[in-house]
Motif scaffolding. Structure first.
Motif, PDB file in Angstrom:
ATOM      1  N   THR A   1      -7.099 -10.496   6.324  1.00 47.31           N
ATOM      2  CA  THR A   1      -6.202 -11.491   6.207  1.00 47.31           C
ATOM      3  C   THR A   1      -4.869 -11.114   6.810  1.00 47.31           C
ATOM      4  OG1 THR A   1      -6.761 -11.647   3.677  1.00 47.31           O
ATOM      5  CG2 THR A   1      -4.427 -12.300   4.310  1.00 47.31           C
ATOM      6  N   LYS A   2      -4.337 -12.163   7.751  1.00 52.36           N
ATOM      7  CA  LYS A   2      -3.434 -11.796   8.369  1.00 52.36           C
ATOM      8  C   LYS A   2      -2.180 -12.600   7.792  1.00 52.36           C
ATOM      9  CE  LYS A   2      -0.778 -11.121  11.884  1.00 52.36           C
ATOM     10  NZ  LYS A   2      -0.334  -9.710  11.859  1.00 52.36           N
ATOM     11  N   GLU A   3      -1.001 -11.796   7.506  1.00 50.96           N
ATOM     12  CA  GLU A   3       0.040 -12.132   6.629  1.00 50.96           C
ATOM     13  C   GLU A   3       1.491 -12.278   7.766  1.00 50.96           C
ATOM     14  OE1 GLU A   3       2.390 -11.426   2.412  1.00 50.96           O
ATOM     15  OE2 GLU A   3       1.577  -9.670   3.607  1.00 50.96           O
ATOM     16  N   LEU A   4       2.234 -13.323   7.420  1.00 57.87           N
ATOM     17  CA  LEU A   4       3.359 -13.525   8.350  1.00 57.87           C
ATOM     18  C   LEU A   4       4.458 -13.387   7.401  1.00 57.87           C
ATOM     19  CD1 LEU A   4       4.649 -13.720  11.043  1.00 57.87           C
ATOM     20  CD2 LEU A   4       4.492 -16.159  10.891  1.00 57.87           C
ATOM     21  N   ILE A   5       5.409 -12.815   7.446  1.00 58.02           N
ATOM     22  CA  ILE A   5       6.692 -12.806   6.588  1.00 58.02           C
ATOM     23  C   ILE A   5       7.758 -13.198   7.587  1.00 58.02           C
ATOM     24  CG2 ILE A   5       8.024 -11.616   4.997  1.00 58.02           C
ATOM     25  CD1 ILE A   5       5.760  -9.612   4.319  1.00 58.02           C
ATOM     26  N   LYS A   6       8.503 -14.335   6.971  1.00 61.71           N
ATOM     27  CA  LYS A   6       9.684 -14.685   7.727  1.00 61.71           C
ATOM     28  C   LYS A   6      10.809 -15.233   6.783  1.00 61.71           C
ATOM     29  CE  LYS A   6       7.811 -19.396   8.302  1.00 61.71           C
ATOM     30  NZ  LYS A   6       8.694 -20.016   7.677  1.00 61.71           N
ATOM     31  N   GLU A   7      11.780 -15.700   7.281  1.00 63.71           N
ATOM     32  CA  GLU A   7      12.689 -16.510   6.565  1.00 63.71           C
ATOM     33  C   GLU A   7      12.219 -17.764   6.399  1.00 63.71           C
ATOM     34  OE1 GLU A   7      16.391 -16.612   9.025  1.00 63.71           O
ATOM     35  OE2 GLU A   7      16.748 -14.474   8.845  1.00 63.71           O
ATOM     36  N   ALA A   8      12.637 -18.330   5.155  1.00 67.87           N
ATOM     37  CA  ALA A   8      11.874 -19.621   4.663  1.00 67.87           C
ATOM     38  C   ALA A   8      12.515 -20.845   5.775  1.00 67.87           C
ATOM     39  CB  ALA A   8      12.669 -19.927   3.231  1.00 67.87           C
ATOM     40  N   ASN A   9      13.534 -20.971   6.158  1.00 69.82           N
ATOM     41  CA  ASN A   9      13.925 -21.990   7.015  1.00 69.82           C
ATOM     42  C   ASN A   9      13.521 -21.902   8.571  1.00 69.82           C
ATOM     43  OD1 ASN A   9      14.823 -23.328   4.888  1.00 69.82           O
ATOM     44  ND2 ASN A   9      16.814 -22.407   4.909  1.00 69.82           N
ATOM     45  N   ALA A  10      12.792 -20.906   8.921  1.00 70.14           N
ATOM     46  CA  ALA A  10      12.183 -20.757  10.220  1.00 70.14           C
ATOM     47  C   ALA A  10      11.152 -21.296  10.383  1.00 70.14           C
ATOM     48  CB  ALA A  10      12.353 -19.213  10.556  1.00 70.14           C
TER      49      ALA A  10
ATOM     50  N   ASP B   1      -7.964   5.008  -4.772  1.00 65.00           N
ATOM     51  CA  ASP B   1      -9.404   4.600  -4.561  1.00 65.00           C
ATOM     52  C   ASP B   1     -10.174   4.735  -3.057  1.00 65.00           C
ATOM     53  OD1 ASP B   1      -8.324   2.517  -3.260  1.00 65.00           O
ATOM     54  OD2 ASP B   1      -9.079   0.791  -4.544  1.00 65.00           O
ATOM     55  N   GLY B   2      -9.219   5.052  -2.302  1.00 68.28           N
ATOM     56  CA  GLY B   2     -10.183   5.146  -0.906  1.00 68.28           C
ATOM     57  C   GLY B   2     -10.434   4.070  -0.240  1.00 68.28           C
ATOM     58  N   LYS B   3      -9.939   2.931  -0.781  1.00 66.06           N
ATOM     59  CA  LYS B   3     -10.257   1.469  -0.197  1.00 66.06           C
ATOM     60  C   LYS B   3      -8.882   1.047   0.417  1.00 66.06           C
ATOM     61  CE  LYS B   3     -14.079   0.535  -2.684  1.00 66.06           C
ATOM     62  NZ  LYS B   3     -14.697  -0.134  -3.580  1.00 66.06           N
ATOM     63  N   ASP B   4      -9.074  -0.009   1.362  1.00 64.67           N
ATOM     64  CA  ASP B   4      -7.851  -0.801   1.993  1.00 64.67           C
ATOM     65  C   ASP B   4      -8.310  -2.236   1.621  1.00 64.67           C
ATOM     66  OD1 ASP B   4      -5.863  -0.324   4.101  1.00 64.67           O
ATOM     67  OD2 ASP B   4      -6.638  -2.015   4.532  1.00 64.67           O
ATOM     68  N   ASP B   5      -7.118  -3.055   1.737  1.00 66.99           N
ATOM     69  CA  ASP B   5      -7.087  -4.203   1.365  1.00 66.99           C
ATOM     70  C   ASP B   5      -7.811  -5.321   2.675  1.00 66.99           C
ATOM     71  OD1 ASP B   5      -4.741  -4.043   2.527  1.00 66.99           O
ATOM     72  OD2 ASP B   5      -3.649  -4.905   0.840  1.00 66.99           O
ATOM     73  N   GLY B   6      -7.547  -4.510   3.916  1.00 67.68           N
ATOM     74  CA  GLY B   6      -7.938  -5.451   5.075  1.00 67.68           C
ATOM     75  C   GLY B   6      -6.766  -6.439   5.521  1.00 67.68           C
ATOM     76  N   VAL B   7      -5.599  -6.224   5.089  1.00 66.39           N
ATOM     77  CA  VAL B   7      -4.122  -7.146   5.386  1.00 66.39           C
ATOM     78  C   VAL B   7      -3.565  -6.606   6.386  1.00 66.39           C
ATOM     79  CG1 VAL B   7      -2.332  -8.192   4.592  1.00 66.39           C
ATOM     80  CG2 VAL B   7      -4.199  -8.058   2.888  1.00 66.39           C
ATOM     81  N   PHE B   8      -3.204  -7.372   7.384  1.00 69.25           N
ATOM     82  CA  PHE B   8      -2.393  -7.361   8.737  1.00 69.25           C
ATOM     83  C   PHE B   8      -1.024  -7.866   8.258  1.00 69.25           C
ATOM     84  CE2 PHE B   8      -6.435  -5.802   9.959  1.00 69.25           C
ATOM     85  CZ  PHE B   8      -6.418  -4.791  10.860  1.00 69.25           C
ATOM     86  N   THR B   9       0.141  -7.287   8.345  1.00 71.17           N
ATOM     87  CA  THR B   9       1.375  -8.118   8.149  1.00 71.17           C
ATOM     88  C   THR B   9       2.423  -7.823   9.409  1.00 71.17           C
ATOM     89  OG1 THR B   9       1.149  -7.468   5.585  1.00 71.17           O
ATOM     90  CG2 THR B   9       3.427  -8.209   6.568  1.00 71.17           C
ATOM     91  N   ASN B  10       2.745  -9.139   9.698  1.00 70.09           N
ATOM     92  CA  ASN B  10       3.790  -9.248  10.746  1.00 70.09           C
ATOM     93  C   ASN B  10       5.236  -9.737  10.049  1.00 70.09           C
ATOM     94  OD1 ASN B  10       1.118 -10.273  12.278  1.00 70.09           O
ATOM     95  ND2 ASN B  10       2.521  -8.668  13.300  1.00 70.09           N
ATOM     96  N   LYS B  11       6.078  -9.166  10.611  1.00 72.46           N
ATOM     97  CA  LYS B  11       7.525  -9.770  10.213  1.00 72.46           C
ATOM     98  C   LYS B  11       8.218 -10.645  11.432  1.00 72.46           C
ATOM     99  CE  LYS B  11       8.736  -6.446   6.630  1.00 72.46           C
ATOM    100  NZ  LYS B  11       9.507  -5.380   6.023  1.00 72.46           N
ATOM    101  N   TYR B  12       8.720 -11.578  10.862  1.00 73.46           N
ATOM    102  CA  TYR B  12       9.405 -12.600  12.038  1.00 73.46           C
ATOM    103  C   TYR B  12      10.993 -12.867  11.443  1.00 73.46           C
ATOM    104  CZ  TYR B  12      10.158 -16.317  15.307  1.00 73.46           C
ATOM    105  OH  TYR B  12      10.529 -17.237  16.226  1.00 73.46           O
ATOM    106  N   ASP B  13      11.935 -12.133  11.655  1.00 78.36           N
ATOM    107  CA  ASP B  13      13.236 -12.455  10.993  1.00 78.36           C
ATOM    108  C   ASP B  13      14.249 -11.784  11.851  1.00 78.36           C
ATOM    109  OD1 ASP B  13      13.088  -9.610  10.213  1.00 78.36           O
ATOM    110  OD2 ASP B  13      12.800 -10.088   7.952  1.00 78.36           O
ATOM    111  N   GLU B  14      15.762 -11.787  11.064  1.00 81.71           N
ATOM    112  CA  GLU B  14      16.584 -11.261  11.744  1.00 81.71           C
ATOM    113  C   GLU B  14      16.636  -9.941  12.164  1.00 81.71           C
ATOM    114  OE1 GLU B  14      20.459 -12.248  10.019  1.00 81.71           O
ATOM    115  OE2 GLU B  14      19.924 -14.316   9.901  1.00 81.71           O
TER     116      GLU B  14
END
Length: 187
Positions: A38-47, A163-176
């Motif tokens: 999973t690729k997650e992008l966190i940003k400002e709501a209005n951007a 538990d020794g496991k990872d969720d496989g999520v890569f997260t990026n931030k795009y904000d101020e």
């Protein structure tokens, strides 16, 4: 006395062999072939989402040993690959603070001929899009192969997790906080 002990050891060995055979057969029947990250992008709501692609790489990982002392072998070339390309792109996204996309991985049974645990390193290729904070983590992806050379399980692993496991999520931030902000004009 010795005969009793030999019988007990033989019974224990036969029971253990049967349990291993049953467990291996049940897991091999699933015959896993695909997995998603999973690729997650966190940003400002209005951007708007950044106008860029996020690319990933898979390479053979580093050999080692599990916490239980089982050997881990560096993955074989071609054993794990991207099913439909190695990148994702987000579009629009106005009104959303978090966006996700998945990327499929494919496990090639033909690449493994010996039993064991094969490790791969999955990571995001760092880009240079202004305002994006790229995920610099490298995630271990382990493939488990039984004595018949069949893949019966796989997982992202994290030795630091409970538990020794990872969720496989890569997260990026795009904000101020990463350099993206309002345009200010002063006199």
């Amino acid at each position: 006395m010795k005969s009793k002990m030999v019988r007990k050891l033989t019974a224990l060995f036969v029971a253990g062999t049967m349990m291993a055979a049953i467990g291996t057969t049940a897991m091999a029947a699933e015959n896993p072939t695909n997995l998603t990250i999973t690729k997650e992008l966190i940003k400002e709501a209005n951007a708007y989402a950044p106008n860029t692609e996020f690319q990933f790489s898979i390479v053979p990982g580093t050999a080692g040993v599990t916490e239980d002392g089982m050997p881990i072998t560096a993955g074989r070339d071609g054993g794990v690959s991207f099913a439909d390309g190695n990148s994702v792109k987000f579009t629009d996204g106005v009104g959303q603070e978090s966006m996700e996309q998945t990327l499929s991985l494919a496990v090639n049974n033909e690449s493994f001929s010996a039993p064991g645990i094969y490790r791969y390193a999955v990571s995001e290729v760092e880009g240079n899009y202004e305002g994006v904070q790229y995920d610099a983590t490298t995630k271990n992806f382990d493939v488990y192969v039984n004595s018949d050379g069949q893949v019966y399980a796989y997982t992202f692993t994290d030795a630091g997790a409970k538990d020794g496991k990872d969720d496989g999520v890569f997260t990026n931030k795009y904000d101020e906080s990463t350099g993206l902000g309002d345009l200010k004009i002063t006199k």
